[in-house]
Design a protein around this motif. Sequence first.
Motif, PDB file in Angstrom:
ATOM      1  N   LEU B  54     -47.965 -94.743  23.747  1.00  0.00           N
ATOM      2  CA  LEU B  54     -48.750 -94.775  24.985  1.00  0.00           C
ATOM      3  C   LEU B  54     -47.931 -94.372  26.207  1.00  0.00           C
ATOM      4  O   LEU B  54     -47.919 -95.064  27.215  1.00  0.00           O
ATOM      5  CB  LEU B  54     -49.355 -96.177  25.177  1.00  0.00           C
ATOM      6  CG  LEU B  54     -50.192 -96.692  23.988  1.00  0.00           C
ATOM      7  CD1 LEU B  54     -50.647 -98.130  24.225  1.00  0.00           C
ATOM      8  CD2 LEU B  54     -51.387 -95.788  23.719  1.00  0.00           C
ATOM      9  N   ASN B  55     -47.229 -93.229  26.109  1.00  0.00           N
ATOM     10  CA  ASN B  55     -46.415 -92.786  27.250  1.00  0.00           C
ATOM     11  C   ASN B  55     -47.011 -91.553  27.954  1.00  0.00           C
ATOM     12  O   ASN B  55     -46.348 -90.938  28.771  1.00  0.00           O
ATOM     13  CB  ASN B  55     -44.974 -92.506  26.807  1.00  0.00           C
ATOM     14  CG  ASN B  55     -43.999 -92.473  27.976  1.00  0.00           C
ATOM     15  OD1 ASN B  55     -44.202 -93.178  28.971  1.00  0.00           O
ATOM     16  ND2 ASN B  55     -42.978 -91.653  27.893  1.00  0.00           N
ATOM     17  N   ILE B 194     -45.474 -90.954  31.334  1.00  0.00           N
ATOM     18  CA  ILE B 194     -45.560 -92.068  32.289  1.00  0.00           C
ATOM     19  C   ILE B 194     -44.145 -92.496  32.695  1.00  0.00           C
ATOM     20  O   ILE B 194     -43.855 -92.664  33.868  1.00  0.00           O
ATOM     21  CB  ILE B 194     -46.350 -93.238  31.666  1.00  0.00           C
ATOM     22  CG1 ILE B 194     -47.811 -92.803  31.459  1.00  0.00           C
ATOM     23  CG2 ILE B 194     -46.258 -94.472  32.549  1.00  0.00           C
ATOM     24  CD1 ILE B 194     -48.631 -93.773  30.643  1.00  0.00           C
ATOM     25  N   ILE B 195     -43.281 -92.667  31.712  1.00  0.00           N
ATOM     26  CA  ILE B 195     -41.867 -92.940  32.012  1.00  0.00           C
ATOM     27  C   ILE B 195     -41.083 -91.719  31.558  1.00  0.00           C
ATOM     28  O   ILE B 195     -41.187 -91.295  30.404  1.00  0.00           O
ATOM     29  CB  ILE B 195     -41.361 -94.197  31.286  1.00  0.00           C
ATOM     30  CG1 ILE B 195     -42.289 -95.383  31.588  1.00  0.00           C
ATOM     31  CG2 ILE B 195     -39.927 -94.527  31.709  1.00  0.00           C
ATOM     32  CD1 ILE B 195     -41.912 -96.637  30.857  1.00  0.00           C
ATOM     33  N   ILE B 216     -34.476 -90.964  21.043  1.00  0.00           N
ATOM     34  CA  ILE B 216     -35.660 -91.524  21.697  1.00  0.00           C
ATOM     35  C   ILE B 216     -36.800 -90.536  21.498  1.00  0.00           C
ATOM     36  O   ILE B 216     -36.703 -89.366  21.906  1.00  0.00           O
ATOM     37  CB  ILE B 216     -35.434 -91.753  23.201  1.00  0.00           C
ATOM     38  CG1 ILE B 216     -34.188 -92.614  23.447  1.00  0.00           C
ATOM     39  CG2 ILE B 216     -36.667 -92.427  23.821  1.00  0.00           C
ATOM     40  CD1 ILE B 216     -33.809 -92.731  24.923  1.00  0.00           C
ATOM     41  N   LEU B 217     -37.857 -90.988  20.821  1.00  0.00           N
ATOM     42  CA  LEU B 217     -39.078 -90.200  20.680  1.00  0.00           C
ATOM     43  C   LEU B 217     -39.985 -90.595  21.837  1.00  0.00           C
ATOM     44  O   LEU B 217     -40.365 -91.764  21.947  1.00  0.00           O
ATOM     45  CB  LEU B 217     -39.758 -90.471  19.338  1.00  0.00           C
ATOM     46  CG  LEU B 217     -39.221 -89.737  18.100  1.00  0.00           C
ATOM     47  CD1 LEU B 217     -37.753 -90.007  17.865  1.00  0.00           C
ATOM     48  CD2 LEU B 217     -40.032 -90.103  16.857  1.00  0.00           C
ATOM     49  N   THR B 218     -40.296 -89.637  22.704  1.00  0.00           N
ATOM     50  CA  THR B 218     -40.790 -89.995  24.036  1.00  0.00           C
ATOM     51  C   THR B 218     -42.311 -90.092  24.158  1.00  0.00           C
ATOM     52  O   THR B 218     -42.830 -90.193  25.258  1.00  0.00           O
ATOM     53  CB  THR B 218     -40.260 -88.979  25.065  1.00  0.00           C
ATOM     54  OG1 THR B 218     -40.680 -87.674  24.659  1.00  0.00           O
ATOM     55  CG2 THR B 218     -38.754 -89.014  25.160  1.00  0.00           C
ATOM     56  N   GLY B 219     -43.024 -90.090  23.048  1.00  0.00           N
ATOM     57  CA  GLY B 219     -44.475 -90.277  23.094  1.00  0.00           C
ATOM     58  C   GLY B 219     -45.224 -88.968  23.010  1.00  0.00           C
ATOM     59  O   GLY B 219     -44.634 -87.884  23.066  1.00  0.00           O
TER      60      GLY B 219
END
Lengths: 209, 250
Positions: B54-55, B194-195, B216-219
């Motif tokens: 949910l990013n 979002i972030i 880091i998988l960022t969405g």
Amino acid sequence: MIVGTIYGVALNDAEEIERLRTSFSAAPYNAPPLSPIVYIKPRMCATTFGAAIPLPKDESELKLAATVALTIGRDASRVEAGKAMHHVASAGLALDVAIPFESYYRPPVANIARDGFLPLGATGAVGIPDEIVTAIDDLDVHCWKLSRLVRSPAQLIADLSQFMTLRAGDLILVGLPGDAPRARLGQRIRVTAHGMAQLTTLIATENAL
Amino acid sequence: MRRARIFHQGRDIWATAAGDGSFLTLAHGEVIPAASAQWLPPLTPGASVYALGLNYADHNKELGFSPKMQSPLIFQKGGNAFVGHNGNTLRPPDADQMHPECELVVVIGKPARKVKEAKALDCVMGYSIANDYAIREYLENYFRPNARVKNRDGATALGPWIVDAADIANPQALRMETRVNGKLVQEGNTADMIISVAGLIEYLSSFLTLMPGDLILTGTPQGVHFCNPGDLVICEIEGIGALVNNLVSA
């Protein structure tokens, strides 16, 4: 140095499940859990040789859940429970540390995945003790009878391995007591179980480490 | 530079891709055609992997969640989850709601502890692409998204390679898309996170140390498309490449 993944499972304590049973049918859960509830402790959590647990700034106490860490020696993929323990190479005590949390809805990563939040004892021959005793400042405060485990270690490995291969070098934490004790800054912790090397640690300020 | 991990003549090795990426150079100077390479996920053993749920606000709306979470939704993955470029992912017979998720992957390059957002990109070694499949039938509301959805063997394609951070001027301005059998099913831009990448590094490093090789998988942006066995799924991110995955019957 751990080269695999450190897996743990939540809600594997029959007494905790019984206590929370009514809440499972309400939001946000809406149904009781079916699959094992898996979490991961990143590699920077693991410490050995009695290293202290860093107490985060703004926290007054930490939850200390003693458990057994099994090291996988041979990849386990779609294994049956009767043969699951053949895939385990060694066993040792572990203390799974968390900033206390209530909800099981989302992975509580900021509560559990912190540097130093998984002190490990020395590993030895594969075996599951009847009970694990946690002492804080030399006073026995908790006894975790592993007969309370909903899924035995063998059943857990079998169930997990149906969809995720447990690989040689991975660690499995077999379950946490729902009534795990809490400790504060400066307190000394000792975890013991028959036939296993004891684990000792203490809680220090984050900045002291 | 682009670094790929491949299986070559009995060994796992790292190779580099130059030019248009159709050739790979091995450490001893040998050059092989990329088309014949056996690609492995470009992953360091023991790496910790953090993934965002949910990013992207558009994806949250599509799934019925509020556009912005109170705190970031982060889950983790083990090494079993990954499969390399051109690899196969198994689709269980009852997984009628299995969908691809194209994601920008951040590879950490140096230890990061309590790093501020303004300095966070200094800790990035490079970027890659993930296709982090989800199976909605297997969702349970405990540590959601639970491991049976997000930690399945080989259900997270990763690759084809790691592009050096120096070659990506701005990680928050990359077009991304997913095509299934040539049809566009997912489209977005990393500008809509979002972030941001830097914000995620600040957040994670506020309570843990990110180590070299960690991911880091960022969405993923909007576009939920349910796939079938035999589907050819390609996730592409501008400036990084195109990650190919084959969905096959379990």
